[in-house]
Design a protein around this motif. Structure first.
Motif, mmCIF file in Angstrom:
data_model
loop_
_atom_site.group_PDB
_atom_site.id
_atom_site.type_symbol
_atom_site.label_atom_id
_atom_site.label_comp_id
_atom_site.label_asym_id
_atom_site.label_seq_id
_atom_site.Cartn_x
_atom_site.Cartn_y
_atom_site.Cartn_z
ATOM 1 N N ILE A 76 40.368 33.334 -3.435
ATOM 2 C CA ILE A 76 39.966 34.630 -3.891
ATOM 3 C C ILE A 76 41.392 35.596 -3.807
ATOM 4 O O ILE A 76 42.363 35.315 -2.933
ATOM 5 C CB ILE A 76 39.050 35.556 -2.804
ATOM 6 N N GLN A 77 41.755 36.296 -4.873
ATOM 7 C CA GLN A 77 42.928 36.836 -5.139
ATOM 8 C C GLN A 77 42.851 37.956 -4.031
ATOM 9 O O GLN A 77 41.826 38.946 -4.358
ATOM 10 C CB GLN A 77 43.190 37.152 -6.500
ATOM 11 N N GLU A 78 43.747 38.395 -3.349
ATOM 12 C CA GLU A 78 43.730 39.375 -2.429
ATOM 13 C C GLU A 78 44.451 40.788 -3.168
ATOM 14 O O GLU A 78 45.265 40.610 -4.066
ATOM 15 C CB GLU A 78 44.821 39.217 -1.302
ATOM 16 N N THR A 79 43.577 41.795 -2.789
ATOM 17 C CA THR A 79 44.031 43.153 -3.658
ATOM 18 C C THR A 79 44.674 44.059 -2.603
ATOM 19 O O THR A 79 45.068 45.051 -2.841
ATOM 20 C CB THR A 79 42.770 43.833 -4.086
ATOM 21 N N ARG A 85 50.264 40.479 3.100
ATOM 22 C CA ARG A 85 49.476 39.922 2.108
ATOM 23 C C ARG A 85 49.632 38.614 1.865
ATOM 24 O O ARG A 85 50.702 38.138 1.746
ATOM 25 C CB ARG A 85 49.236 40.982 0.919
ATOM 26 N N SER A 86 48.619 37.826 1.288
ATOM 27 C CA SER A 86 48.932 36.454 0.956
ATOM 28 C C SER A 86 49.859 36.410 -0.019
ATOM 29 O O SER A 86 49.907 36.974 -1.023
ATOM 30 C CB SER A 86 47.410 36.151 0.300
ATOM 31 N N LYS A 89 48.947 32.674 -4.862
ATOM 32 C CA LYS A 89 48.320 33.468 -5.838
ATOM 33 C C LYS A 89 46.837 32.757 -5.804
ATOM 34 O O LYS A 89 46.717 31.676 -5.979
ATOM 35 C CB LYS A 89 48.893 33.071 -7.299
ATOM 36 N N GLY A 90 45.874 33.706 -5.787
ATOM 37 C CA GLY A 90 44.616 33.193 -6.023
ATOM 38 C C GLY A 90 43.738 32.596 -4.690
ATOM 39 O O GLY A 90 42.597 32.180 -4.498
ATOM 40 N N SER A 92 43.444 33.337 -0.456
ATOM 41 C CA SER A 92 43.608 34.216 0.781
ATOM 42 C C SER A 92 42.686 34.181 1.870
ATOM 43 O O SER A 92 41.350 33.786 1.720
ATOM 44 C CB SER A 92 43.505 35.829 0.276
ATOM 45 N N LYS A 94 39.991 35.650 3.680
ATOM 46 C CA LYS A 94 39.039 36.484 3.370
ATOM 47 C C LYS A 94 37.803 36.324 4.077
ATOM 48 O O LYS A 94 36.750 36.949 4.040
ATOM 49 C CB LYS A 94 38.570 36.820 1.834
ATOM 50 N N PRO A 356 37.779 41.013 -1.576
ATOM 51 C CA PRO A 356 39.319 40.954 -1.888
ATOM 52 C C PRO A 356 40.237 41.791 -1.317
ATOM 53 O O PRO A 356 41.165 41.571 -0.957
ATOM 54 C CB PRO A 356 39.447 41.137 -3.378
#
Length: 385
Positions: A76-79, A85-86, A89-90, A92, A94, A356
């Motif tokens: 999952i891509q972190e927002t 934060r992670s 890329k892509g 995390s 969660k 995310p």
């Protein structure tokens, strides 16, 4: 003993460096390095893949108590935009496994100062919880036989429940679930002459309809609990207007409050799908993915969690129904026969798991540590405590 600030720093470092299921090599090395300061009596690496086990022995004979944590993150891509934060890329954390690892690491720091008086405590960090494979890999590892627990415990943070509040129950705590993939194969033809082919379109639609009505058709047997079916994807042929389809795929999540209920779901879904395929002159095959058995708490395991809440003055709710989400911890309680998983509230305003923007609340680290520590005290005793 690690300070809370050090544990929070560890949690944030883990959050910044997530790894997917069965790829947690760097995470395992990071945990291994943390435990070097705790002088465990035994260390097992590469357990079930990337897993770890740290053993703390008591002077007298007694039970083996296992506490489980998870190593893996999600695709999952972190927002979030905070500093920790992670960085991948892509990928995390969660589901909060970064927080779970920090809690069990905090427990290791305590056990290094206050060894169990009897038996032993095994702190286990398992891979691949998110796919349902990690616990199976660990318990099937030949080296796990020497670690086989008498009691097994784990927690999972739970958004929507008051921060720091525990939810637990005896019996099924997490539902059984699995992904079912139904492949239908007929024969393609030119779209101008569909009669020359064998289309799976009607069968696909009929199977989806039958799947949606399946839970209501299953009688509520004693102890089997409730069932759910969720069609998540369907694909018919290819995007080609000149071609009549010859293949179809239906993907569905089966979920049940019991392993017995799950078996009934599988048998009935396969039976009517095969009947439909036969009536339409189609071949059919099945695949299964993300297989989780029900996680079942023993009465004694639940009672130990309740007493730990009373001792630590942690607020508690006894659940009437199981959690619908799935967890592979049931592999450990099936092995140990006694034990429990419990939920630890992440706050009513927290984003939900797998969202995310989710982030594990650092305030839970000391709460989870103290609860596990009291369970160990009840079963194994603790020196100088």
């Amino acid at each position: 003993m690690q300070s809370l600030d050090e544990l929070i720093a560890l949690r944030k470092t883990l959050h910044q460096n997530p790894e997917l299921s069965n790829q947690e090599q760097a995470t395992a090395v990071r945990i291994f390095n943390e435990f070097q300061a705790f002088s465990p009596d035994e260390v097992v690496t590469d357990l079930g893949g990337t897993g770890l086990a740290f053993v703390f022995n008591g002077a007298d004979s007694g039970p083996t108590t296992l506490i489980r944590s998870e190593l893996d993150a999600l695709p999952i891509q972190e927002t979030n935009s905070f500093a920790h934060r992670s960085q991948v890329k892509g990928v995390s954390h969660k589901c909060g496994h970064d927080g779970h690892m920090s809690i069990v690491t905090a427990l290791g720091a305590e056990l290094s100062k206050h060894r169990p008086q009897k038996g032993r405590v095994v702190l286990c960090f398992q891979p691949a919880e998110e796919t349902g494979m990690g616990a199976i890999q660990v318990v099937n590892d030949a080296r796990f036989t020497a670690l086989t627990p008498d009691y097994a415990f784990a927690l999972h943070n739970y958004p929507g429940l008051e921060l720091g509040k525990v939810a637990v129950r005896a019996g099924t705590f997490n539902c059984a679930s699995r992904g079912m993939i139904i492949h239908l194969k007929g024969k393609t033809s030119h779209a101008a002459h569909p009669e020359n082919g064998i289309s799976p379109a009607n069968a696909m639609c009929q199977i989806i309809q039958e799947l949606n009505s399946l839970p209501a058709s299953i009688p509520q047997q004693a102890g089997a609990g409730r069932n759910w079916v969720t069609v998540i994807h369907a694909k018919l042929g290819e995007i080609a207007f000149g071609t009549a389809p010859g293949d179809a795929v239906v993907m569905v999540t089966l979920r049940s409050e019991s392993n017995e209920g799950m078996q009934t779901l599988i048998e009935q879904a396969e039976r009517f799908s095969q009947a439909v395929a036969k009536s339409e002159n189609l071949s059919i095959s099945f695949e299964y993915d993300d297989v989780f058995q029900a996680s079942v708490n023993s009465q004694q395991g639940c009672d130990l969690v309740v007493r730990a809440c009373e001792t630590t003055k942690t607020p508690l709710v006894l659940l009437d129904e199981p959690m619908r989400w799935s967890e592979d911890f049931g592999q450990f309680t099936a092995t140990a026969k006694e034990g429990a998983m419990f939920a630890l509230g992440a706050g009513q305003a927290s984003p939900q798991l797998h969202n995310p923007d989710y982030d594990f609340p650092d305030g839970l680290i000391s709460v989870g540590r103290d609860l596990f520590l009291d369970i160990i005290r009840q079963l194994n005793g603790l020196e100088e405590f």
